[in-house]
Scaffold this motif. Structure first.
Motif, PDB file in Angstrom:
ATOM      1  N   VAL A 136       0.880  -1.054  -0.056  1.00 12.02           N
ATOM      2  CA  VAL A 136       0.053  -0.006   0.101  1.00 12.02           C
ATOM      3  C   VAL A 136       0.870   1.255  -0.045  1.00 12.02           C
ATOM      4  N   ASP A 137       0.109   2.414   0.031  1.00 18.25           N
ATOM      5  CA  ASP A 137       0.832   3.633   0.355  1.00 18.25           C
ATOM      6  C   ASP A 137       1.127   4.133   1.421  1.00 18.25           C
ATOM      7  N   GLY A 138       0.568   3.762   2.418  1.00 14.16           N
ATOM      8  CA  GLY A 138       0.667   3.997   3.861  1.00 14.16           C
ATOM      9  C   GLY A 138      -0.011   3.261   4.997  1.00 14.16           C
ATOM     10  N   VAL A 139       0.466   3.441   6.046  1.00 11.91           N
ATOM     11  CA  VAL A 139       0.044   2.585   7.255  1.00 11.91           C
ATOM     12  C   VAL A 139      -0.013   3.291   8.445  1.00 11.91           C
ATOM     13  N   LEU A 140      -1.312   3.282   9.233  1.00 11.74           N
ATOM     14  CA  LEU A 140      -1.734   3.908  10.542  1.00 11.74           C
ATOM     15  C   LEU A 140      -1.508   2.758  11.612  1.00 11.74           C
ATOM     16  N   GLY A 141      -1.670   3.464  12.803  1.00 15.03           N
ATOM     17  CA  GLY A 141      -1.425   2.487  13.896  1.00 15.03           C
ATOM     18  C   GLY A 141      -2.408   3.202  14.968  1.00 15.03           C
ATOM     19  N   PRO A 142      -2.457   2.143  16.006  1.00 15.29           N
ATOM     20  CA  PRO A 142      -3.145   2.970  17.550  1.00 15.29           C
ATOM     21  C   PRO A 142      -2.752   4.023  18.197  1.00 15.29           C
ATOM     22  N   VAL A 143      -3.317   4.624  18.945  1.00 17.51           N
ATOM     23  CA  VAL A 143      -2.509   5.628  19.917  1.00 17.51           C
ATOM     24  C   VAL A 143      -3.519   5.436  21.060  1.00 17.51           C
ATOM     25  N   ALA A 144      -2.783   5.093  22.190  1.00 18.68           N
ATOM     26  CA  ALA A 144      -3.328   4.729  23.281  1.00 18.68           C
ATOM     27  C   ALA A 144      -3.120   5.764  24.508  1.00 18.68           C
ATOM     28  N   PRO A 145      -4.068   6.157  25.438  1.00 17.33           N
ATOM     29  CA  PRO A 145      -3.771   7.169  26.326  1.00 17.33           C
ATOM     30  C   PRO A 145      -2.925   6.798  27.351  1.00 17.33           C
TER      31      PRO A 145
END
Length: 320
Positions: A136-145
């Protein structure tokens, strides 16, 4: 997800390494503004990345003309084998800071992380593996508090600080699920863009939404990696109802700048604002955290409607 590379991913990897045998290089961009302690924690996490199959470097773009991040970066550089580059954007504007970081970045791939976030040691490895596997062109991931102190019960139960969580490999098509605080993308998708992040949103927020909206319209593909987690510090000053109300109003006002005044979205916001207002007392009966969630949603729509009327209650986001 299978660990075997798909044919398209193999072709992409071969093209990236066609010139020489060096592994792909990821440049991690960190915009920062007057948060030296948090930046220090972020850099510690970045220096400790367990890089597999790639090399990486770091670019810190200081958004403070007084260069409050310089000493932190210098200290981190002396204690790290990872190359860390420091640059300054003299105008406080998060979009310009991101663009400044991009101008000083090198390599085939770009990653973004916020200065108040600390990555898991396998953060980059997770993003890169998913990028290769999914072609793919990009990957995102989770942000935990990561709350400072003991957070209010209503804040935890309302889950206002919790972000998207999806199975690894899930395609992303809704900009509401997409942020730059945990992102990896091919440098090629911003080549030719003089300002990939629109400076008009640099003081209000929403620059990441505009970025992803444009890239999706260009046909770029993004997926999710659940394993590539970062932890966002939530200071005490963000643990108040006032903060979330203010942010919701500003996000609504910012969304209004991307929409037609008399479009379908405005009609939906009129209906939603009224429905949420009516629901508030009933939500309170169910629990204060339910009340807060409904109130924040209502304020978001009200912020959009007021902006369409030329009224901006909140003009800039908090620097905290």
């Amino acid at each position: 997800m299978s660990t075997a590379l798909r044919p398209a991913a193999k072709d992409r990897t071969n093209r990236e390494n066609a010139v020489d045998d060096r592994p792909p290089h990821i440049c991690v961009c960190v915009p920062t503004y007057r948060r030296p302690l948090l930046l220090g924690s972020c850099l510690c996490g970045l220096k400790a990345q367990d890089a597999k199959g790639f090399s990486y470097s770091i670019v810190v773009a200081d958004n403070d003309v007084l260069q409050s991040a310089r000493n932190v970066v210098d200290d981190a550089r002396r204690q790290s084998s990872v190359e860390i580059f420091y640059c300054v954007n003299s105008i406080p504007n998060i979009s310009r800071a991101r663009n400044t970081a991009l101008k000083h970045a090198r390599g085939d791939l770009i990653a973004f992380i916020d200065d108040d976030e600390t990555p898991h040691p396998l953060w980059l490895t997770g993003l890169y593996a998913t990028y290769v596997q999914c072609a793919v062109d990009g990957v995102l991931g989770p942000v935990a508090p990561d709350y400072e102190g003991t957070p209010p019960r209503w804040l935890v139960e309302s889950r206002l600080c919790e972000r998207t969580s999806l199975p690894t490999g899930t395609p992303l098509s809704n900009v509401r699920d997409m942020r730059t605080g945990n992102l990896l993308f091919a440098r090629a998708i911003v080549l030719g863009d003089e300002e990939p992040f629109d400076p008009r949103y640099g003081r209000t927020g929403g620059e990441d939404t505009a970025f992803f909206q444009k890239k999706l319209e260009e046909g770029r593909r993004f997926v999710w990696c659940e394993e590539a987690i970062v932890f966002e510090t939530v200071p005490r000053e963000r643990q108040t109802l006032r903060y979330f109300v203010r942010r919701a109003v500003l996000l609504g006002a910012t969304a209004a700048t991307r929409e037609r005044r008399l479009g379908l979205s405005t009609i939906k916001s009129v209906a939603a604002a009224n429905l949420y207002a009516v629901a508030l007392p009933f939500a309170l009966l169910l629990g204060y955290h339910h009340f807060v969630k409904v109130l924040v949603k209502d304020c978001n729509h009200l912020g959009k409607l007021l902006a369409h009327l030329g009224v901006k209650v909140v003009r800039e986001r908090s620097s905290t």
